[in-house]
Design an enzyme around this catalytic site. Structure first.
Site, PDB file in Angstrom:
ATOM      1  N   ARG A  64       0.823  -1.214   0.000  1.00 25.15           N
ATOM      2  CA  ARG A  64       0.000   0.000   0.000  1.00 25.15           C
ATOM      3  C   ARG A  64       0.856   1.262   0.000  1.00 25.15           C
ATOM      4  O   ARG A  64       0.577   2.207  -0.740  1.00 25.15           O
ATOM      5  CB  ARG A  64      -0.959   0.012   1.188  1.00 25.15           C
ATOM      6  CG  ARG A  64      -2.042  -1.055   1.091  1.00 25.15           C
ATOM      7  CD  ARG A  64      -2.883  -1.110   2.352  1.00 25.15           C
ATOM      8  NE  ARG A  64      -2.012  -1.442   3.488  1.00 25.15           N
ATOM      9  CZ  ARG A  64      -2.317  -1.225   4.761  1.00 25.15           C
ATOM     10  NH1 ARG A  64      -3.449  -0.669   5.089  1.00 25.15           N
ATOM     11  NH2 ARG A  64      -1.490  -1.558   5.716  1.00 25.15           N
ATOM     12  N   ASN A  67      -6.109  -2.851   2.047  1.00 19.81           N
ATOM     13  CA  ASN A  67      -6.069  -4.302   2.182  1.00 19.81           C
ATOM     14  C   ASN A  67      -7.490  -4.833   2.284  1.00 19.81           C
ATOM     15  O   ASN A  67      -8.349  -4.199   2.892  1.00 19.81           O
ATOM     16  CB  ASN A  67      -5.319  -4.707   3.457  1.00 19.81           C
ATOM     17  CG  ASN A  67      -3.821  -4.542   3.347  1.00 19.81           C
ATOM     18  OD1 ASN A  67      -3.276  -4.451   2.261  1.00 19.81           O
ATOM     19  ND2 ASN A  67      -3.139  -4.496   4.478  1.00 19.81           N
TER      20      ASN A  67
END
Length: 91
Positions: free
Chosen positions: A19, A37
């Site tokens: 990320r 996520n």
């Protein structure tokens, strides 16, 4: 032309700074949106910007950061909404 892409990345993509590096790459490419996520171990993103920039970010997603092991990238292109001004990590 500006577009939006909803992207789901599968493989070893959580716990490997996926990320954070997606956010850094998106900011470098002037792409707005978010990345997060998912409970199934995948990563999902919403990318908005110039089509060439969004496509470059999608291309990067196939590799990801060095510790990632990407097994799949699903992309659904949609009309540009313009609702994002930055690129954020969602939790």
């Amino acid at each position: 032309m500006k577009i939006r892409a909803m992207v789901t990345i599968t493989g070893l993509v959580q716990g490997v700074a996926y990320r954070q590096t997606t956010q850094q790459t998106a900011q470098r490419l002037n792409v707005c949106g978010w990345v997060k996520n998912l409970p199934d171990g995948s990563v999902q993103g919403c990318f908005e910007g110039e089509e060439s920039d969004v496509d470059a970010l999608i291309g990067w997603c196939h590799e990801g950061p060095s510790r990632a092991q990407v097994t799949g990238v699903q992309v659904k292109k949609e009309p540009f909404s313009g609702q994002y001004e930055t690129f954020n990590i969602s939790y």
